[in-house]
Design a protein around this motif. Structure first.
Motif, short mmCIF file in Angstrom:
data_model
loop_
_atom_site.label_atom_id
_atom_site.label_comp_id
_atom_site.label_asym_id
_atom_site.label_seq_id
_atom_site.Cartn_x
_atom_site.Cartn_y
_atom_site.Cartn_z
N LEU A 170 -18.85 -48.40 29.87
CA LEU A 170 -19.00 -48.74 28.07
C LEU A 170 -20.27 -48.62 28.24
O LEU A 170 -20.65 -47.98 27.29
CB LEU A 170 -18.79 -50.39 28.32
CG LEU A 170 -17.61 -50.42 28.04
CD1 LEU A 170 -17.24 -51.84 27.88
CD2 LEU A 170 -16.53 -49.75 26.80
N CYS A 171 -21.22 -48.72 28.88
CA CYS A 171 -22.98 -47.96 29.15
C CYS A 171 -23.16 -46.66 27.96
O CYS A 171 -23.57 -46.60 27.25
CB CYS A 171 -23.75 -48.64 29.93
SG CYS A 171 -24.92 -47.52 29.39
N GLU A 196 -30.18 -39.87 34.37
CA GLU A 196 -30.71 -40.50 35.48
C GLU A 196 -31.03 -41.94 34.53
O GLU A 196 -30.23 -43.08 35.69
CB GLU A 196 -31.98 -40.56 36.16
CG GLU A 196 -31.89 -38.78 37.27
CD GLU A 196 -31.75 -37.53 36.14
OE1 GLU A 196 -32.61 -37.69 34.94
OE2 GLU A 196 -31.14 -36.39 36.93
N THR A 197 -32.12 -41.66 33.89
CA THR A 197 -32.46 -43.41 33.22
C THR A 197 -31.13 -43.84 32.50
O THR A 197 -30.79 -45.15 33.01
CB THR A 197 -32.91 -42.83 31.70
OG1 THR A 197 -34.38 -42.29 32.40
CG2 THR A 197 -33.47 -44.27 32.01
N GLU A 198 -29.89 -43.27 32.17
CA GLU A 198 -28.69 -43.96 31.51
C GLU A 198 -27.22 -44.16 32.70
O GLU A 198 -27.07 -45.43 32.82
CB GLU A 198 -27.79 -42.36 30.69
CG GLU A 198 -26.22 -42.86 29.85
CD GLU A 198 -25.59 -42.14 29.60
OE1 GLU A 198 -24.61 -42.66 29.30
OE2 GLU A 198 -26.50 -41.50 29.06
N GLU A 199 -27.85 -43.39 33.85
CA GLU A 199 -27.19 -44.39 34.77
C GLU A 199 -27.69 -45.61 35.56
O GLU A 199 -26.58 -46.52 36.06
CB GLU A 199 -27.40 -43.57 36.02
CG GLU A 199 -26.11 -42.57 36.10
CD GLU A 199 -24.81 -43.16 36.41
OE1 GLU A 199 -24.26 -43.47 36.54
OE2 GLU A 199 -24.29 -42.28 35.71
N MET A 200 -29.42 -46.02 35.63
CA MET A 200 -29.62 -46.56 35.98
C MET A 200 -30.07 -47.96 35.46
O MET A 200 -30.19 -49.04 35.40
CB MET A 200 -31.26 -46.84 36.00
CG MET A 200 -32.07 -45.91 36.71
SD MET A 200 -33.51 -44.99 37.16
CE MET A 200 -34.47 -46.46 36.61
N ALA A 248 -26.62 -48.02 32.79
CA ALA A 248 -25.43 -49.04 33.04
C ALA A 248 -25.21 -49.51 34.90
O ALA A 248 -24.32 -50.63 34.09
CB ALA A 248 -24.57 -46.97 33.69
N ASP A 249 -25.98 -48.93 35.90
CA ASP A 249 -26.09 -50.47 36.46
C ASP A 249 -26.55 -51.44 36.57
O ASP A 249 -26.53 -52.20 36.84
CB ASP A 249 -26.45 -49.66 37.85
CG ASP A 249 -26.52 -48.24 38.86
OD1 ASP A 249 -24.74 -47.77 37.97
OD2 ASP A 249 -26.15 -47.32 39.16
N PHE A 250 -27.55 -51.71 36.10
CA PHE A 250 -28.10 -52.68 35.11
C PHE A 250 -27.33 -53.75 34.80
O PHE A 250 -27.00 -54.62 34.78
CB PHE A 250 -29.37 -53.05 34.72
CG PHE A 250 -29.85 -53.78 34.27
CD1 PHE A 250 -31.21 -54.34 35.51
CD2 PHE A 250 -29.88 -54.23 33.16
CE1 PHE A 250 -31.68 -55.30 35.10
CE2 PHE A 250 -30.38 -55.54 32.82
CZ PHE A 250 -31.59 -56.42 33.86
N LEU A 251 -26.48 -52.96 34.16
CA LEU A 251 -25.67 -53.73 33.02
C LEU A 251 -24.56 -54.29 33.80
O LEU A 251 -24.08 -55.37 33.42
CB LEU A 251 -25.22 -52.93 31.49
CG LEU A 251 -24.00 -53.65 30.87
CD1 LEU A 251 -24.86 -54.52 29.90
CD2 LEU A 251 -23.78 -52.40 29.78
N SER A 252 -23.71 -53.16 34.36
CA SER A 252 -22.71 -53.52 35.12
C SER A 252 -22.75 -54.87 35.94
O SER A 252 -22.81 -55.80 36.01
CB SER A 252 -22.25 -52.93 36.02
OG SER A 252 -22.21 -51.94 36.74
#
Length: 107
Positions: free
Chosen positions: A61-62, A76-80, A82-86
């Protein structure tokens, strides 16, 4: 499957088998969830536990929100994010809700 709307755009959540080609990343690896902006669909492995589904859908969803709001974040930033959010998103929201309730009750 489920339909959602983000920023006025229709998105679909599609549950697929674990080895579905829809779960294949551009590097050829299979993953648990994929967000496809071309067809506005989040493809999710249909065999995930409740907790793992929760984490993966929050991650995906991020990406959906990034696409829906036309945000251009380096992958790379978006993945970080998204991982933080999840991992921590539900805790952050729960604490914010608790603070908001206390502040509104005091005010």
């Amino acid at each position: 499957d489920k339909m959602i709307y983000i920023n006025g755009l229709e998105w679909n959540i599609s549950l697929v088998e674990p080895h579905s080609p829809m779960l294949r990343r551009s590097d050829g690896t299979i993953t648990l969830g994929v967000t496809d902006n071309n067809d506005r669909t989040v493809y999710m492995n249909n065999r995930l536990s409740y907790d793992m589904f929760d984490r993966v859908i929050c991650h995906e969803l991020c990406h959906v929100f990034s696409f829906a709001y036309n945000l251009h974040i380096p992958i790379e930033t978006e993945e970080m994010i998204a991982d933080f959010l999840s991992t921590y998103g539900r805790d952050v929201i729960a604490v914010a809700d608790d603070i908001l309730k206390e502040v509104l009750l005091v005010a």
